[in-house]
Design a protein around this motif. Structure first.
Motif, PDB file in Angstrom:
ATOM      1  N   TYR A  43       3.098  -9.911  -1.497  1.00 52.39           N
ATOM      2  CA  TYR A  43       3.964 -10.297  -2.606  1.00 52.39           C
ATOM      3  C   TYR A  43       4.480  -9.081  -3.373  1.00 52.39           C
ATOM      4  O   TYR A  43       3.822  -8.048  -3.421  1.00 52.39           O
ATOM      5  CB  TYR A  43       3.200 -11.184  -3.602  1.00 52.39           C
ATOM      6  CG  TYR A  43       2.811 -12.531  -3.054  1.00 52.39           C
ATOM      7  CD1 TYR A  43       3.633 -13.630  -3.240  1.00 52.39           C
ATOM      8  CD2 TYR A  43       1.624 -12.704  -2.354  1.00 52.39           C
ATOM      9  CE1 TYR A  43       3.274 -14.883  -2.746  1.00 52.39           C
ATOM     10  CE2 TYR A  43       1.263 -13.948  -1.851  1.00 52.39           C
ATOM     11  CZ  TYR A  43       2.093 -15.030  -2.053  1.00 52.39           C
ATOM     12  OH  TYR A  43       1.746 -16.258  -1.569  1.00 52.39           O
ATOM     13  N   LYS A  44       5.645  -9.274  -3.984  1.00 50.02           N
ATOM     14  CA  LYS A  44       6.167  -8.329  -4.973  1.00 50.02           C
ATOM     15  C   LYS A  44       6.327  -9.107  -6.270  1.00 50.02           C
ATOM     16  O   LYS A  44       6.682 -10.287  -6.265  1.00 50.02           O
ATOM     17  CB  LYS A  44       7.530  -7.769  -4.557  1.00 50.02           C
ATOM     18  CG  LYS A  44       7.467  -6.688  -3.519  1.00 50.02           C
ATOM     19  CD  LYS A  44       8.833  -6.080  -3.304  1.00 50.02           C
ATOM     20  CE  LYS A  44       8.769  -5.012  -2.230  1.00 50.02           C
ATOM     21  NZ  LYS A  44      10.086  -4.437  -1.966  1.00 50.02           N
ATOM     22  N   ASP A  73       6.163  -2.240  -5.588  1.00 48.81           N
ATOM     23  CA  ASP A  73       4.785  -2.230  -5.105  1.00 48.81           C
ATOM     24  C   ASP A  73       4.413  -3.587  -4.518  1.00 48.81           C
ATOM     25  O   ASP A  73       5.041  -4.600  -4.815  1.00 48.81           O
ATOM     26  CB  ASP A  73       3.822  -1.859  -6.238  1.00 48.81           C
ATOM     27  CG  ASP A  73       4.035  -0.432  -6.711  1.00 48.81           C
ATOM     28  OD1 ASP A  73       4.777   0.316  -6.052  1.00 48.81           O
ATOM     29  OD2 ASP A  73       3.453  -0.079  -7.747  1.00 48.81           O
ATOM     30  N   LEU A  74       3.383  -3.581  -3.695  1.00 49.39           N
ATOM     31  CA  LEU A  74       2.966  -4.788  -3.002  1.00 49.39           C
ATOM     32  C   LEU A  74       1.584  -5.227  -3.450  1.00 49.39           C
ATOM     33  O   LEU A  74       0.688  -4.405  -3.640  1.00 49.39           O
ATOM     34  CB  LEU A  74       2.927  -4.540  -1.487  1.00 49.39           C
ATOM     35  CG  LEU A  74       4.220  -4.060  -0.836  1.00 49.39           C
ATOM     36  CD1 LEU A  74       3.981  -3.759   0.633  1.00 49.39           C
ATOM     37  CD2 LEU A  74       5.318  -5.098  -1.003  1.00 49.39           C
ATOM     38  N   ILE A  75       1.431  -6.532  -3.608  1.00 54.13           N
ATOM     39  CA  ILE A  75       0.120  -7.134  -3.831  1.00 54.13           C
ATOM     40  C   ILE A  75      -0.158  -7.945  -2.577  1.00 54.13           C
ATOM     41  O   ILE A  75       0.605  -8.849  -2.218  1.00 54.13           O
ATOM     42  CB  ILE A  75       0.093  -8.011  -5.091  1.00 54.13           C
ATOM     43  CG1 ILE A  75       0.309  -7.127  -6.315  1.00 54.13           C
ATOM     44  CG2 ILE A  75      -1.216  -8.772  -5.179  1.00 54.13           C
ATOM     45  CD1 ILE A  75       0.410  -7.876  -7.607  1.00 54.13           C
ATOM     46  N   ILE A  76      -1.223  -7.572  -1.886  1.00 45.11           N
ATOM     47  CA  ILE A  76      -1.555  -8.200  -0.616  1.00 45.11           C
ATOM     48  C   ILE A  76      -2.770  -9.101  -0.820  1.00 45.11           C
ATOM     49  O   ILE A  76      -3.862  -8.620  -1.143  1.00 45.11           O
ATOM     50  CB  ILE A  76      -1.845  -7.136   0.465  1.00 45.11           C
ATOM     51  CG1 ILE A  76      -0.643  -6.200   0.584  1.00 45.11           C
ATOM     52  CG2 ILE A  76      -2.177  -7.793   1.794  1.00 45.11           C
ATOM     53  CD1 ILE A  76      -0.938  -4.913   1.321  1.00 45.11           C
ATOM     54  N   LEU A  77      -2.563 -10.388  -0.679  1.00 46.03           N
ATOM     55  CA  LEU A  77      -3.647 -11.370  -0.768  1.00 46.03           C
ATOM     56  C   LEU A  77      -4.003 -11.755   0.660  1.00 46.03           C
ATOM     57  O   LEU A  77      -3.242 -12.441   1.336  1.00 46.03           O
ATOM     58  CB  LEU A  77      -3.207 -12.595  -1.577  1.00 46.03           C
ATOM     59  CG  LEU A  77      -2.735 -12.325  -3.009  1.00 46.03           C
ATOM     60  CD1 LEU A  77      -2.266 -13.621  -3.665  1.00 46.03           C
ATOM     61  CD2 LEU A  77      -3.817 -11.655  -3.818  1.00 46.03           C
ATOM     62  N   LYS A  78      -5.138 -11.290   1.122  1.00 43.29           N
ATOM     63  CA  LYS A  78      -5.541 -11.507   2.512  1.00 43.29           C
ATOM     64  C   LYS A  78      -6.288 -12.828   2.657  1.00 43.29           C
ATOM     65  O   LYS A  78      -6.928 -13.299   1.714  1.00 43.29           O
ATOM     66  CB  LYS A  78      -6.423 -10.345   2.983  1.00 43.29           C
ATOM     67  CG  LYS A  78      -5.700  -9.011   2.941  1.00 43.29           C
ATOM     68  CD  LYS A  78      -6.612  -7.891   3.390  1.00 43.29           C
ATOM     69  CE  LYS A  78      -5.873  -6.553   3.319  1.00 43.29           C
ATOM     70  NZ  LYS A  78      -6.743  -5.459   3.779  1.00 43.29           N
ATOM     71  N   SER A  79      -6.230 -13.388   3.856  1.00 41.72           N
ATOM     72  CA  SER A  79      -6.885 -14.673   4.103  1.00 41.72           C
ATOM     73  C   SER A  79      -8.408 -14.574   4.078  1.00 41.72           C
ATOM     74  O   SER A  79      -9.092 -15.586   3.971  1.00 41.72           O
ATOM     75  CB  SER A  79      -6.427 -15.270   5.437  1.00 41.72           C
ATOM     76  OG  SER A  79      -6.728 -14.390   6.493  1.00 41.72           O
ATOM     77  N   LYS A  86      -0.667  -1.940  -3.123  1.00 41.86           N
ATOM     78  CA  LYS A  86      -0.076  -0.769  -2.470  1.00 41.86           C
ATOM     79  C   LYS A  86       1.085  -0.265  -3.304  1.00 41.86           C
ATOM     80  O   LYS A  86       2.028  -1.002  -3.589  1.00 41.86           O
ATOM     81  CB  LYS A  86       0.394  -1.111  -1.064  1.00 41.86           C
ATOM     82  CG  LYS A  86      -0.733  -1.266  -0.086  1.00 41.86           C
ATOM     83  CD  LYS A  86      -0.242  -1.118   1.325  1.00 41.86           C
ATOM     84  CE  LYS A  86      -1.451  -1.129   2.245  1.00 41.86           C
ATOM     85  NZ  LYS A  86      -1.119  -0.811   3.588  1.00 41.86           N
ATOM     86  N   ASP A  87       1.003   1.003  -3.666  1.00 44.86           N
ATOM     87  CA  ASP A  87       2.074   1.670  -4.416  1.00 44.86           C
ATOM     88  C   ASP A  87       3.152   2.071  -3.416  1.00 44.86           C
ATOM     89  O   ASP A  87       3.091   3.122  -2.807  1.00 44.86           O
ATOM     90  CB  ASP A  87       1.504   2.890  -5.146  1.00 44.86           C
ATOM     91  CG  ASP A  87       2.492   3.473  -6.151  1.00 44.86           C
ATOM     92  OD1 ASP A  87       3.654   3.040  -6.172  1.00 44.86           O
ATOM     93  OD2 ASP A  87       2.082   4.351  -6.910  1.00 44.86           O
ATOM     94  N   GLU A  88       4.127   1.210  -3.221  1.00 42.65           N
ATOM     95  CA  GLU A  88       5.186   1.427  -2.236  1.00 42.65           C
ATOM     96  C   GLU A  88       6.447   1.957  -2.914  1.00 42.65           C
ATOM     97  O   GLU A  88       6.631   1.828  -4.117  1.00 42.65           O
ATOM     98  CB  GLU A  88       5.512   0.115  -1.523  1.00 42.65           C
ATOM     99  CG  GLU A  88       4.399  -0.423  -0.664  1.00 42.65           C
ATOM    100  CD  GLU A  88       4.252   0.314   0.650  1.00 42.65           C
ATOM    101  OE1 GLU A  88       3.100   0.528   1.062  1.00 42.65           O
ATOM    102  OE2 GLU A  88       5.278   0.688   1.248  1.00 42.65           O
ATOM    103  N   PRO A  95      -0.227   8.627  -9.461  1.00 39.80           N
ATOM    104  CA  PRO A  95      -0.242   7.551  -8.462  1.00 39.80           C
ATOM    105  C   PRO A  95      -1.283   6.486  -8.802  1.00 39.80           C
ATOM    106  O   PRO A  95      -2.329   6.788  -9.351  1.00 39.80           O
ATOM    107  CB  PRO A  95      -0.625   8.274  -7.164  1.00 39.80           C
ATOM    108  CG  PRO A  95      -0.348   9.710  -7.424  1.00 39.80           C
ATOM    109  CD  PRO A  95      -0.485   9.928  -8.906  1.00 39.80           C
ATOM    110  N   GLU A  96      -0.938   5.250  -8.497  1.00 42.25           N
ATOM    111  CA  GLU A  96      -1.827   4.128  -8.770  1.00 42.25           C
ATOM    112  C   GLU A  96      -2.932   4.114  -7.714  1.00 42.25           C
ATOM    113  O   GLU A  96      -2.647   4.128  -6.525  1.00 42.25           O
ATOM    114  CB  GLU A  96      -1.043   2.827  -8.710  1.00 42.25           C
ATOM    115  CG  GLU A  96       0.293   2.934  -9.419  1.00 42.25           C
ATOM    116  CD  GLU A  96       0.310   2.243 -10.731  1.00 42.25           C
ATOM    117  OE1 GLU A  96      -0.068   1.088 -10.776  1.00 42.25           O
ATOM    118  OE2 GLU A  96       0.714   2.871 -11.708  1.00 42.25           O
TER     119      GLU A  96
END
Length: 164
Positions: A43-44, A73-79, A86-88, A95-96
């Motif tokens: 997600y963004k 940046d990305l928020i990755i919610l894994k299963s 991730k600081d994209e 840096p985060e």
């Protein structure tokens, strides 16, 4: 007699071709369902809004509460119920560096728990519960009610994410 046969044939053809819709949509009218498996994804952040409980409209605080360098940046919610930030794109200075944390959906599907350092970019605190206000397989909207420590007024916060 031919006319009656013609009308009867048209009627039979029109009803015979009609298909029934057997699609079952959950009670909350969400075809995806608020489950870990369905919500898991990348997600963004789309917006950060807030309002006092008595206000009619939400006010967009995205530009004042989220640094410009965080928009991509990305928020990755894994299963597996781990969450990663991730600081994209544009790198923030400094840096985060947010550690892997966890997340979960409550059994009834109405709430999500995400470790607060993912959403607030702050040192680890307790996990925070957010109501799932909307989830349509692409957009995830979470919200919660808080008390303003400066004036003791109740306000509502709403955060929108778009699945990538």
């Amino acid at each position: 007699m031919k006319r009656i046969a013609y009308i009867l044939t048209l009627f039979l053809l029109s009803t015979a071709c009609k298909k029934e819709d057997n699609t079952t949509i959950p009670a909350n009218n969400n075809p995806c369902g608020n489950t870990v498996e369905n919500i898991a994804g990348i997600y963004k952040i789309n917006s950060f809004e807030s309002k006092e409980e008595t206000d009619t409209f939400y006010y967009d605080f995205t530009s004042t509460h989220i640094a410009q360098c965080n928009y991509d940046d990305l928020i990755i919610l894994k299963s597996n119920k781990l969450a990663e930030y991730k600081d994209e794109g544009t790198t923030c200075t400094p840096p985060e560096n947010i550690p892997v944390t966890d997340w979960n959906i409550f059994a009834n599907g109405d709430s999500i728990v995400i470790n607060s350092d993912i959403l607030h970019n702050s040192p680890p605190r307790i996990e925070e519960r957010y109501k799932i206000s909307e989830y349509d397989c692409n957009k995830l909207v979470i919200s919660r009610t808080e008390i303003n420590p400066f004036n003791n007024k109740t306000f509502l916060t709403r955060i929108k994410f778009i699945k990538q």
